[in-house]
Scaffold this motif. Structure first.
Motif, PDB file in Angstrom:
ATOM      1  N   ALA A  31       0.839  -1.198   0.000  1.00 38.70           N
ATOM      2  CA  ALA A  31       0.000   0.000   0.000  1.00 38.70           C
ATOM      3  C   ALA A  31       0.879   1.255   0.000  1.00 38.70           C
ATOM      4  N   LEU A  32       1.938   1.254   0.798  1.00 41.84           N
ATOM      5  CA  LEU A  32       2.863   2.395   0.816  1.00 41.84           C
ATOM      6  C   LEU A  32       3.594   2.519  -0.511  1.00 41.84           C
ATOM      7  N   GLU A  33       3.984   1.382  -1.086  1.00 41.30           N
ATOM      8  CA  GLU A  33       4.680   1.410  -2.376  1.00 41.30           C
ATOM      9  C   GLU A  33       3.773   1.975  -3.465  1.00 41.30           C
ATOM     10  N   GLN A  34       2.504   1.597  -3.419  1.00 43.39           N
ATOM     11  CA  GLN A  34       1.559   2.115  -4.409  1.00 43.39           C
ATOM     12  C   GLN A  34       1.398   3.630  -4.249  1.00 43.39           C
ATOM     13  N   ARG A  35       1.335   4.118  -3.006  1.00 39.09           N
ATOM     14  CA  ARG A  35       1.254   5.558  -2.760  1.00 39.09           C
ATOM     15  C   ARG A  35       2.522   6.253  -3.251  1.00 39.09           C
ATOM     16  N   ALA A  36       3.676   5.647  -2.999  1.00 33.94           N
ATOM     17  CA  ALA A  36       4.948   6.224  -3.434  1.00 33.94           C
ATOM     18  C   ALA A  36       4.999   6.320  -4.953  1.00 33.94           C
ATOM     19  N   ARG A  37       4.538   5.281  -5.638  1.00 32.57           N
ATOM     20  CA  ARG A  37       4.524   5.305  -7.111  1.00 32.57           C
ATOM     21  C   ARG A  37       3.578   6.383  -7.633  1.00 32.57           C
ATOM     22  N   ALA A  38       2.426   6.526  -6.971  1.00 31.01           N
ATOM     23  CA  ALA A  38       1.463   7.543  -7.406  1.00 31.01           C
ATOM     24  C   ALA A  38       2.050   8.945  -7.245  1.00 31.01           C
ATOM     25  N   ASP A  78       0.054  11.919   1.657  1.00 36.52           N
ATOM     26  CA  ASP A  78       0.492  12.191   0.286  1.00 36.52           C
ATOM     27  C   ASP A  78       0.653  13.697   0.066  1.00 36.52           C
ATOM     28  N   LYS A  79      -0.305  14.477   0.587  1.00 39.06           N
ATOM     29  CA  LYS A  79      -0.245  15.926   0.437  1.00 39.06           C
ATOM     30  C   LYS A  79       0.967  16.495   1.166  1.00 39.06           C
TER      31      LYS A  79
END
Length: 154
Positions: A31-38, A78-79
């Motif tokens: 989940a963190l990796e997906q946020r990092a990629r986004a 993210d913000k």
């Protein structure tokens, strides 16, 4: 060869884009990796300038990818991560900078160029800019032209 071309195009579009993210950068939490990629897909590589940091192999892009992952691991939203990177590097680091007083020229430049090109084409299509250029030759000018043409034939 003509049959091979569509197949190659299909394969190029069907295969996922290659990312420059190294295996040692990938976070264990999906989940963190997906946020990092986004987040990193929306950040510009300051060296390449036409790629996201996710797609760039530049050392600075790697540092930014690691910074994003470090901030996410620390618990930032993210913000908050984006705000931190923008505070450090400015709006230029964003692939889609916000519309504000500093970026109004950036956002309006394509329309201004298109408008200028249309005005130039319209002006050229209208004909000569000065009415004298389109006026017929006077009797004196006609005699002089005929004299020059006669001299050239001799």
């Amino acid at each position: 060869m003509r049959r091979l071309f569509p197949v190659l195009i299909f394969l190029a579009l069907a295969l996922p884009a290659a990312h420059a993210v190294q295996p040692d950068e990938v976070l264990k939490d999906p989940a963190l990796e997906q946020r990092a990629r986004a987040i990193s897909s929306g950040l510009r590589c300051l060296v390449c300038q036409n790629q996201s940091i996710d797609d760039s192999n530049a050392p600075l892009a790697r540092d930014l990818r690691l910074l994003v992952r470090e901030r996410l691991t620390a618990g930032d939203s993210d913000k908050a991560v984006l705000d931190f990177v923008v505070a450090r590097y400015g709006d230029f680091v964003l692939l889609r900078p916000p519309f504000n007083a500093h970026t109004v020229l950036l956002w309006s430049a394509p329309f201004l160029i298109l408008l200028g090109g249309a005005a130039f084409a319209w002006r050229r299509r209208r004909g000569p800019a000065t009415p004298e250029a389109a006026a017929p030759l006077t009797a004196e000018e006609q005699r002089r032209l005929e004299g020059l043409l006669r001299e050239k034939q001799d």
